[in-house]
Scaffold this motif. Structure first.
Motif, short mmCIF file in Angstrom:
data_model
loop_
_atom_site.label_atom_id
_atom_site.label_comp_id
_atom_site.label_asym_id
_atom_site.label_seq_id
_atom_site.Cartn_x
_atom_site.Cartn_y
_atom_site.Cartn_z
N ASN A 70 0.87 -1.19 0.00
CA ASN A 70 0.00 0.00 0.00
C ASN A 70 0.90 1.24 0.00
N THR A 72 1.42 -6.88 -5.83
CA THR A 72 0.33 -5.95 -6.16
C THR A 72 0.67 -4.62 -5.48
N VAL A 88 -0.55 -0.60 -4.63
CA VAL A 88 -1.69 0.32 -4.54
C VAL A 88 -1.18 1.75 -4.68
N HIS A 137 0.56 -6.52 -10.50
CA HIS A 137 -0.83 -6.05 -10.51
C HIS A 137 -0.86 -4.67 -9.86
N VAL A 184 -3.50 -1.57 -8.13
CA VAL A 184 -4.83 -1.19 -7.62
C VAL A 184 -4.84 0.34 -7.53
N ASP A 185 -5.81 0.96 -8.19
CA ASP A 185 -5.96 2.41 -8.14
C ASP A 185 -6.85 2.73 -6.94
N TYR A 186 -6.26 3.34 -5.90
CA TYR A 186 -7.05 3.54 -4.67
C TYR A 186 -8.15 4.56 -4.84
N THR A 230 -10.76 1.79 -6.37
CA THR A 230 -10.88 0.41 -5.88
C THR A 230 -10.32 0.30 -4.48
N PHE A 270 -8.57 -2.04 -1.95
CA PHE A 270 -7.87 -3.33 -1.95
C PHE A 270 -8.35 -4.25 -0.82
N ARG A 309 -9.90 -9.86 -3.31
CA ARG A 309 -8.62 -10.58 -3.46
C ARG A 309 -7.92 -10.60 -2.11
#
Ligand SMILES: NC(=O)c1ccc[n+]([C@@H]2O[C@H](COP(=O)([O-])OP(=O)(O)OC[C@H]3O[C@@H](n4cnc5c(N)ncnc54)[C@H](OP(=O)(O)O)[C@@H]3O)[C@@H](O)[C@H]2O)c1
Length: 317
Positions: free
Chosen positions: A156, A178, A180, A196, A198-200, A203, A205, A210
């Protein structure tokens, strides 16, 4: 010599460029001519004396250390009487968080046992970007033991100072990573090796869709239930940052063994390991912005906004 000094806790404008005495190295110290420094969250925390409880060690009413700056790279200018491992002219880097700060200056005297040879392939600015952030990433990823190549790891804050190193270190360990971050930084974090993203901004996390074997949270904006939802059975989390004192306390008090706060301490052993990864081409500091020495306050103010794209560095005085 030139140095940024401050006498009272407060915002970056409190820092004043001044002429102060050049330090003399004690018997077990080396005097380093600072050729680059990097800026860390520690600088603005210590400058503001926040959180307030930290003043118990920083100085109750006034700061004990008048010159800030924890990460430096430079050249050995002189060595103390008992120093054998370094000579004038050696190129070195170091972290001064546990050793009196003092990096935003022309020279600093550093205990010899916290000085490491600078990775040869890095410029002084790149080297100064490494110690605090990269060691925090390393110790955060190892908080519950060595990472395993089969693990699914989530970082993160994957594009911050700590996160940009953590993504690369987790990849180097063979994990499935992954990261973020926000929309504008997705490409950057992919370029660091994230499998991978994740666009905070769109989305969460931790919505339970997942699950991850290991979470390194460099932001500190999530709750213990969030981590539990995002962790696979047996998964662990480590938190390096915090966004409020209640969040910090919640992790410490309610995280149990598996969700733990990280308090990083830079060691030369860890710097040597990082140097090896750097020389092997597995780790590279990313520089967001370079500031001239006179602009140290602006550099700290920029970092304090919380959206640096990896590291912010300051040139020599
Ligand atoms: N425990 C220790 O020993 C230790 C050592 C060093 C640092 N720290 C702490 O670790 C934290 C991180 O340090 P740092 O140097 O990496 O800070 P930084 O360089 O300022 O990192 C900020 C990063 O956080 C990201 N971010 C902001 N809001 C986010 C959100 N809601 N979700 C996900 N990412 C978000 C930003 O990405 P966007 O720009 O995309 O928003 C940016 O890349 C700080 O709190 C610092 O005090 C602790």
């Amino acid at each position: 010599m030139k140095a940024f000094v401050y006498e009272k806790y407060g915002p970056p404008e409190r820092l004043r460029l001044a002429e102060v005495d050049k330090p003399a190295p004690k018997a077990d110290e080396v005097l380093v001519k600072v050729l680059a420094a990097s800026v860390n969250a520690a600088d603005w925390h210590v400058l503001r004396g926040k959180p307030l409880f930290s003043r118990a060690t920083l100085g109750l009413l006034r700061p004990k250390h008048k010159i800030l700056g924890v990460d430096i790279a430079g050249q050995v200018e002189a060595v103390g009487a008992e120093v054998t491992g370094f000579r004038p002219g050696d190129q070195v880097y170091a972290n001064l968080l546990d050793h009196g700060y003092g990096g935003f200056a022309e020279y600093v005297a550093v205990p010899v046992d916290v000085v490491s040879p600078k990775p040869a392939s890095l410029s002084f600015e790149e080297a100064a970007a490494v110690p605090m952030a990269a060691v925090t990433a390393l110790q955060g990823l190892r908080r519950h033991g060595e990472l395993q190549p089969t693990q699914r790891v989530l970082i993160n804050g994957g594009t911050g100072g700590v996160g940009s190193f953590a993504v690369q270190l987790a990849k180097a360990a063979g994990a499935e990573v992954t990261a973020v971050t926000s929309t504008g930084n997705l490409e950057l974090v992919r370029s660091l090796g994230a499998d991978h993203v994740v666009d905070y901004t769109t989305t969460d996390f931790a919505d339970g869709t997942r699950r991850y074997d290991y979470i390194l949270d460099t932001v500190g904006n999530r709750s213990v239930p969030d981590f539990r939802r995002a962790l696979a059975p047996g998964g662990k989390a480590a938190v390096t940052g915090f966004t409020s004192v209640p969040k910090l306390l919640a992790v410490s008090l309610r995280g149990g063994k598996d969700i733990a706060q990280v308090q990083a301490h830079v060691t030369t052993k860890d710097l040597e390991l990082l140097s090896e990864l750097i020389e092997a081409g597995k780790l590279r500091p990313q520089i967001d912005r370079r500031y001239g020495f006179a602009d140290v306050p602006e550099a700290i103010a920029y970092l304090e906004q919380g959206h640096a794209r990896a590291k912010v560095v300051v040139e020599a005085a």
